[in-house]
Design a protein around this motif. Structure first.
Motif, PDB file in Angstrom:
ATOM      1  N   GLY A  43      52.951 122.459  -3.804  1.00 41.48           N
ATOM      2  CA  GLY A  43      52.267 122.444  -2.514  1.00 41.48           C
ATOM      3  C   GLY A  43      52.409 121.065  -1.909  1.00 41.48           C
ATOM      4  O   GLY A  43      52.590 120.088  -2.612  1.00 41.48           O
ATOM      5  N   ASN A  46      47.245 120.648   1.170  1.00 43.74           N
ATOM      6  CA  ASN A  46      45.955 121.102   0.662  1.00 43.74           C
ATOM      7  C   ASN A  46      46.081 121.577  -0.780  1.00 43.74           C
ATOM      8  O   ASN A  46      47.134 122.055  -1.190  1.00 43.74           O
ATOM      9  CB  ASN A  46      45.413 122.227   1.549  1.00 43.74           C
ATOM     10  N   THR A  48      45.413 123.969  -3.962  1.00 42.10           N
ATOM     11  CA  THR A  48      45.314 125.419  -4.106  1.00 42.10           C
ATOM     12  C   THR A  48      45.001 125.763  -5.553  1.00 42.10           C
ATOM     13  O   THR A  48      45.686 125.308  -6.463  1.00 42.10           O
ATOM     14  CB  THR A  48      46.632 126.080  -3.660  1.00 42.10           C
ATOM     15  N   ARG A  61      41.438 127.330  -1.372  1.00 37.38           N
ATOM     16  CA  ARG A  61      42.149 126.211  -0.729  1.00 37.38           C
ATOM     17  C   ARG A  61      41.126 125.194  -0.264  1.00 37.38           C
ATOM     18  O   ARG A  61      40.097 125.549   0.309  1.00 37.38           O
ATOM     19  CB  ARG A  61      42.955 126.711   0.466  1.00 37.38           C
ATOM     20  N   ARG A  62      41.427 123.930  -0.524  1.00 38.09           N
ATOM     21  CA  ARG A  62      40.565 122.824  -0.088  1.00 38.09           C
ATOM     22  C   ARG A  62      41.436 121.630   0.261  1.00 38.09           C
ATOM     23  O   ARG A  62      42.575 121.547  -0.188  1.00 38.09           O
ATOM     24  CB  ARG A  62      39.551 122.463  -1.175  1.00 38.09           C
ATOM     25  N   HIS A  73      43.508 118.481   7.789  1.00 41.32           N
ATOM     26  CA  HIS A  73      43.228 119.444   6.726  1.00 41.32           C
ATOM     27  C   HIS A  73      42.044 120.309   7.125  1.00 41.32           C
ATOM     28  O   HIS A  73      41.053 120.406   6.415  1.00 41.32           O
ATOM     29  CB  HIS A  73      42.927 118.706   5.413  1.00 41.32           C
ATOM     30  N   MET A  75      40.122 123.227   7.203  1.00 37.49           N
ATOM     31  CA  MET A  75      40.011 124.474   6.447  1.00 37.49           C
ATOM     32  C   MET A  75      39.506 125.621   7.311  1.00 37.49           C
ATOM     33  O   MET A  75      39.938 126.756   7.147  1.00 37.49           O
ATOM     34  CB  MET A  75      39.081 124.290   5.245  1.00 37.49           C
ATOM     35  N   GLU A  78      42.432 126.900   9.334  1.00 38.79           N
ATOM     36  CA  GLU A  78      43.347 127.643   8.464  1.00 38.79           C
ATOM     37  C   GLU A  78      42.764 129.019   8.124  1.00 38.79           C
ATOM     38  O   GLU A  78      43.466 130.027   8.158  1.00 38.79           O
ATOM     39  CB  GLU A  78      43.600 126.833   7.183  1.00 38.79           C
TER      40      GLU A  78
END
Length: 152
Positions: A43, A46, A48, A61-62, A73, A75, A78
């Motif tokens: 990745g 982020n 996973t 996911r973070r 980023h 979240m 997303e």
């Protein structure tokens, strides 16, 4: 190491299992006796994780630890994009929940269903004699995806 197989989390990227388990028990209808957390090693941005609740698997996911650029980023964004995509394109994983309470694991995160499939990285040269067939299937997939993407 297989880039697509989850393994123990990298040092410094572990999640607070107790806090996450408490949070998930209050929000996920899946009954489970044990929470297992593994991390996908590949990745670009982020983090996973594979979250196993009994026999049910999810993906969490973070943002990366130490992240100070929230917009890079995001979240929630997303999660919302994936929610629309899953509605319009069934092969996409369906998001299950979004958490903006950073006290749970130290950052916002979302959980989605785990779907098995092929992850395409780089070039397709390793397919050698099947490259034409794979390329054709990939082209059709991308064409359908672009048509569906216009609906989002």
């Amino acid at each position: 190491m297989n880039k697509d197989s989850a393994t123990i989390p990298r040092p410094g990227e572990e999640l607070d299992a107790r806090s996450l388990e408490e949070f998930l028990r209050s929000r996920i209808p899946t009954p489970f006796t044990k929470l297992d957390i593994l991390q996908f090693p590949a990745g670009s941005s982020n983090l996973t994780y594979l979250i196993q609740l009994g026999s049910t698997q999810y993906v969490l996911r973070r943002p990366p630890f130490g992240n100070t650029v929230k917009t890079a980023h995001d979240m929630k964004r997303e999660y919302e994009v994936l929610s629309r995509l899953a509605f319009a394109y069934p092969p996409a994983p369906e998001p299950v929940l979004f958490c903006d309470d950073e006290s749970v694991i130290g950052a916002e995160f979302y959980l989605m269903e785990k779907k098995n499939g092929v992850i395409i990285r780089g070039r397709l040269l390793y397919l050698s004699d099947r490259i034409w067939f794979a390329g054709r299937r990939l082209w059709r997939f991308n064409y359908r995806s672009l048509r569906i993407g216009r609906c989002l």
